[in-house]
Design a protein around this motif. Structure first.
Motif, short mmCIF file in Angstrom:
data_model
loop_
_atom_site.label_atom_id
_atom_site.label_comp_id
_atom_site.label_asym_id
_atom_site.label_seq_id
_atom_site.Cartn_x
_atom_site.Cartn_y
_atom_site.Cartn_z
N THR A 5 40.14 20.49 25.58
CA THR A 5 39.81 22.13 26.13
C THR A 5 39.16 22.00 27.42
O THR A 5 38.69 20.63 27.89
N TYR A 6 39.14 22.83 28.09
CA TYR A 6 38.83 22.97 29.59
C TYR A 6 37.87 23.95 29.61
O TYR A 6 38.23 25.28 29.31
N ALA A 7 36.56 23.98 30.20
CA ALA A 7 35.53 25.00 30.34
C ALA A 7 35.39 25.36 31.72
O ALA A 7 35.28 24.57 32.61
N SER A 8 35.29 26.58 32.02
CA SER A 8 34.43 26.94 33.26
C SER A 8 33.30 28.27 32.88
O SER A 8 33.50 28.89 32.04
N THR A 9 32.68 28.52 33.83
CA THR A 9 31.52 29.44 33.66
C THR A 9 31.66 30.26 34.83
O THR A 9 31.71 29.62 36.13
N LEU A 10 31.79 31.44 34.62
CA LEU A 10 31.78 32.72 35.94
C LEU A 10 30.56 33.52 35.69
O LEU A 10 30.21 33.83 34.60
N GLN A 11 29.87 33.74 36.83
CA GLN A 11 28.90 34.80 36.83
C GLN A 11 28.96 35.79 37.87
O GLN A 11 29.26 35.37 38.98
N ARG A 24 32.86 41.63 45.44
CA ARG A 24 33.92 40.92 44.42
C ARG A 24 33.57 39.50 44.50
O ARG A 24 34.21 38.61 43.68
N ARG A 25 32.38 39.27 45.02
CA ARG A 25 32.03 37.63 44.95
C ARG A 25 31.50 37.35 43.68
O ARG A 25 30.63 38.22 43.00
N HIS A 26 31.92 36.46 43.15
CA HIS A 26 31.11 35.71 41.95
C HIS A 26 31.03 34.30 42.09
O HIS A 26 31.84 33.61 43.11
N ASP A 27 30.34 33.37 40.98
CA ASP A 27 30.28 32.13 41.00
C ASP A 27 30.81 31.47 40.07
O ASP A 27 31.07 32.04 38.74
N LEU A 28 31.72 30.53 40.17
CA LEU A 28 32.56 29.79 39.42
C LEU A 28 32.17 28.59 39.15
O LEU A 28 31.82 27.88 40.29
N THR A 29 31.57 28.07 37.84
CA THR A 29 31.01 26.63 37.79
C THR A 29 32.36 25.68 36.89
O THR A 29 32.52 26.25 35.92
#
Length: 148
Positions: A5-11, A24-29
């Motif tokens: 599994t591969y995870a990312s977080t978006l905020q 449209r800016r967001h942060d991807l971790t």
């Protein structure tokens, strides 16, 4: 059977009361590393930031590199350099809107082998690339190979 599994977080935060004006800016971790991302400028995004389309092209390029290096190493081929200038194409006139083609243009420098052998290994790596295998987008290779 192993499942990976591969995870990312978006905020994102803001207000969407004005379609033309919301950010449209967001942060991807990914793996603890935050990357600021936006939409493509054609979709009112910030051109100074990466966009999802670029991330998809980069994922295909990275996967091809990693697959090729593994295949080459297992075959005993000495790879000295690998540089890819990949490009994704998304026509405005096709629906649903999507990347229709990703072209990978690796420039590869190898030692002690033939161009034909490297081409075979590239093809094998391409067949094993899980990102390309996951897409409906055509992923094409246009390699330039130098043997030293």
């Amino acid at each position: 059977m192993t499942t990976h599994t591969y995870a990312s977080t978006l905020q994102w935060s803001g207000r969407t009361d004005d379609y033309d004006g919301y950010s449209r800016r967001h942060d991807l971790t990914l793996s603890g590393t935050a990357v600021a991302v936006s939409a493509d400028p054609a979709f009112r995004g910030d051109g100074a930031l990466p966009n999802p389309e670029q991330l998809l092209v980069a994922a295909a390029s990275s996967c091809q590199l990693l697959s090729f290096l593994a295949v080459a190493a297992l075959a005993g081929v000495q790879v000295l350099e690998y540089r890819d200038e990949a490009e994704g194409v998304m026509p405005d006139d096709q629906r649903p809107l999507r990347l229709t083609t990703i072209v990978l243009r690796p420039r590869i420098v190898v030692q002690g082998t033939t161009v034909e052998r490297v081409e075979r290994l590239l093809h094998k790596a391409h067949q094993q690339c899980y990102i390309a295998n996951s897409l409906t987008t055509d992923v094409a290779l246009e390699p330039v190979i130098e043997v030293r």
